[in-house]
Every structure is written in C-alpha cells, then in structure tokens.
Design an enzyme around this catalytic site. Sequence first.
Site, mmCIF file in Angstrom:
data_model
loop_
_atom_site.group_PDB
_atom_site.id
_atom_site.type_symbol
_atom_site.label_atom_id
_atom_site.label_comp_id
_atom_site.label_asym_id
_atom_site.label_seq_id
_atom_site.Cartn_x
_atom_site.Cartn_y
_atom_site.Cartn_z
ATOM 1 N N HIS A 240 -8.270 -3.512 -22.583
ATOM 2 C CA HIS A 240 -8.422 -2.147 -21.886
ATOM 3 C C HIS A 240 -7.110 -1.277 -21.863
ATOM 4 O O HIS A 240 -5.411 -2.553 -21.289
ATOM 5 C CB HIS A 240 -8.769 -2.314 -20.389
ATOM 6 C CG HIS A 240 -8.821 -1.072 -19.819
ATOM 7 N ND1 HIS A 240 -8.511 0.013 -19.486
ATOM 8 C CD2 HIS A 240 -10.173 -0.630 -19.880
ATOM 9 C CE1 HIS A 240 -9.393 0.698 -19.079
ATOM 10 N NE2 HIS A 240 -10.541 0.705 -18.805
ATOM 11 N N ARG A 261 -11.412 8.550 -19.794
ATOM 12 C CA ARG A 261 -11.754 8.794 -21.156
ATOM 13 C C ARG A 261 -12.474 10.175 -21.518
ATOM 14 O O ARG A 261 -12.767 11.278 -21.607
ATOM 15 C CB ARG A 261 -11.051 7.685 -22.311
ATOM 16 C CG ARG A 261 -8.956 7.916 -21.869
ATOM 17 C CD ARG A 261 -9.293 6.474 -22.636
ATOM 18 N NE ARG A 261 -9.056 5.496 -22.306
ATOM 19 C CZ ARG A 261 -10.250 5.021 -24.047
ATOM 20 N NH1 ARG A 261 -10.191 5.559 -24.815
ATOM 21 N NH2 ARG A 261 -10.952 4.023 -23.449
#
Length: 346
Positions: A240, A261
């Site tokens: 991640h 994001r």
Amino acid sequence: MPDVQYDTLETDVAIVGSGGAGLMCLLHLARHAPTLDVVVVSKGAVGRSGCTRMVQGGFNAVLDPGDSIDLHFQDTLTAGGYLNDQELAWSLVNDAPSIIHELEWEYGCVFDRTPDNRLHQKAFAGQSFDRTVHRGDLTGIEIMSRLRDQALRVGPRELEDVRALDLVFGAEGELAGLTVLDAASGRFAVVLAKVVVIATGGSATMYRIAAPAREKTGDGIAMCLRAGLEVRDMEMLQFHPTGLLAGESLLTGAVLEEGLRGAGAHLLNGLGERFMERYDPERLERSTRDVVARSSYLEIVGGRGTPAGGVLIDISHLGAEEVERRFGGMVKRTRLIGRDLSTACA
Ligand SMILES: Cc1cc2nc3c(=O)[nH]c(=O)nc-3n(C[C@H](O)[C@H](O)[C@H](O)COP(=O)(O)OP(=O)(O)OC[C@H]3O[C@@H](n4cnc5c(N)ncnc54)[C@H](O)[C@@H]3O)c2cc1C
C-alpha cells in the site's frame, strides 16, 4: 526445561484466525452445517484482531446499473497487469455484490448511503467506475463489529490469545488437527479436528515498515509449508503506497487510505514536485497501488524524498471541513503525531 503440559480438545472444525475470513467461515458453517461443532483458535482477541478491522477504504462491488461485472473484471485484470488468476478474479467480481448485501442485510453492517438512500460508492484507484462501498474511512471496524456480534450469537468455543503452531497428521497421513500454545498460561494443547481452516492472513512483519496488525507473522503459511502443503502466489504481496512515517512510533506504517488519492490528493516529493506526472501522466495519483508505490520508491532512492525518508500526500485543497468530514479517522491519526491532514501535507 520445565515440564510441558498438554491438554487435548476435540471438535469437527477448527478455524484458525478470527478476522473477516475466519468469522465469515464460522457464520457460513452455522448456516449450512449447524450441527457441526466449531472451535475458533485466535492469536489475538476474537473479532478484534487481524487486518480486517484496519480496513479504511472499503470494498469494490458492482451495484450501480451504469456499472458492469465485465467492466469490474477488466479493471481488475488491467490493475493486475494480467498476472491475475482470471478464474479467481471472475469469482471475486461476481460474488462481490451478494457479499455486500449479505454483510448489510444478514449481519447488519451499516455502510454510507447517498441522500436518495442508495449505497454510496466512492472512487478508488485503478477503477473506471466509482464502486467502493464503505463506512466513512473506518469500514473494517463496522464490518468486524457486526461479524463479532453475529459470532457471539453462534457461540463457538473460542481459544483466544492462543497461537496455532502446527498441523498434526495421523498414521495414514490424514489430517488430525493442530497444536496450539496459550499465550497467557504458556500451556500447549492439541486440538483434534476433522477439518482445519487456516484464516491467519498474510505476513508483513518481515518488513521494517508495515501496516498490518503485528500478530500477522505468516504463521498459517509457515504451518502449511512445514506440513508439505501447497501454497501459491507467495510473491504477490500487496504494497500500500501511502502511510504514516512517525519515527519510532507504532503509528509508523499506519495506512493513509486509497480514498484520499481517489478524492484528488496530490503526492509530492521532497522538492514539492507532483512526481506522478513523470510516471503516469494520465492517471496521476489515481494510478494503481503498485505503480504509485514504485514511483514513490524511485523518488526516494533518487534523493528526492523528504527528510523523514518518504514522500508527502496533500488533500488540504479540498478544505479542512470537507477533509475532516470524509476522512475523520485519518485526520485524527495525523493529529496524534503532530500533523494535520485537513490543513497540510502528511
Ligand atoms: C491498514 C490496512 C488497510 C486495508 N484496507 C483495505 C481496503 O480498503 N479494502 C480491502 O479490500 N482490503 C484492505 N486491506 C486488506 C484486508 O484487510 C485483508 O486482505 C483482509 O482483512 C484479510 O482478512 P483475513 O481474515 O484473511 O485476515 P485478518 O483479518 O488479518 O485476520 C487474521 C487472524 O488470524 C489470527 N492469527 C494469525 N496468526 C495466528 C496463529 N498462529 N494462530 C491463531 N490465530 C492467528 C489473527 O489474530 C487474526 O485474528 C487492508 C489491510 C490493511 C492492513
């Protein structure tokens, strides 16, 4: 050497691990084979250990009529660089909608909804449609709390804070159960079982910085390997890309989730450059995890990291109130280490 004392208990099914996989297995057994006796062996607290509780982002499922299983499948293959096992990917995208309904209607999970009362689905990297079902940014806590409630209703025997050590086989090579160690008493025990389900998750603690729960040390995989069983795709560890760097604090590695994001966060290197322009000018920060992780790594080893040895994520342009409303859990976490995601880079 002190005397080693063994206790023995017997059951039909031993489920090792009490995260999402272990408890879902328990609930499905209770529904489809209610007469079977089940023992849950869990290294951490039952339903309160493991990584499922830590899920912030959510789960992708096709629920909107404008979306399609084919599109989700295509997104999954593209994001996986066509290395995916396509049969598994197909099962995943096909089963996802009914699992979301099961979590909601049968186990009582409450996910975020739109003003017209549809399940809210947010943007996630690598997805060409907004299809991530979530509960704010604390989705795992919601799911595991409900699964735990349901598990209490089923009432299996629980061996909590008990670590599974090894599978045990009979004289003919048939599975006979497993050995365990009770962390509190230091006593060993043998659980005789006809079936052992290993749901111990992965192993990330071999890395200096890692997000998962610390009890995830690859025990289940190691048990299988020692027993000569086949394990597969061990190289497919997930990285991640965004998390906290907080020095020696245990918060180092805590995930700053994908939804940031998806919602338009910028990634900046130590020079303040939005470096994803170099690596994926089309998708930028919405690129897939592997690309973002590699790009950040290249910036850092190229000498363009921050003094703390990372890169920065900035979503403050959405406005403090909006960031706090949508990503409250992460804002709190950054404040714990003297930063504030709602107003500045983290
Ligand atoms: C911070 C973070 C965020 C994530 N966000 C997302 C997301 O947004 N969406 C998504 O789809 N996925 C996400 N994931 C991945 C997801 O959490 C995991 O894939 C999933 O929860 C794994 O479930 P599990 O039941 O297999 O394992 P876990 O939930 O980790 O449970 C493992 C269980 O095994 C037990 N155990 C381990 N070793 C032993 C042993 N030797 N003996 C007995 N018990 C043992 C543990 O105590 C625990 O109870 C995230 C992961 C992390 C770490």
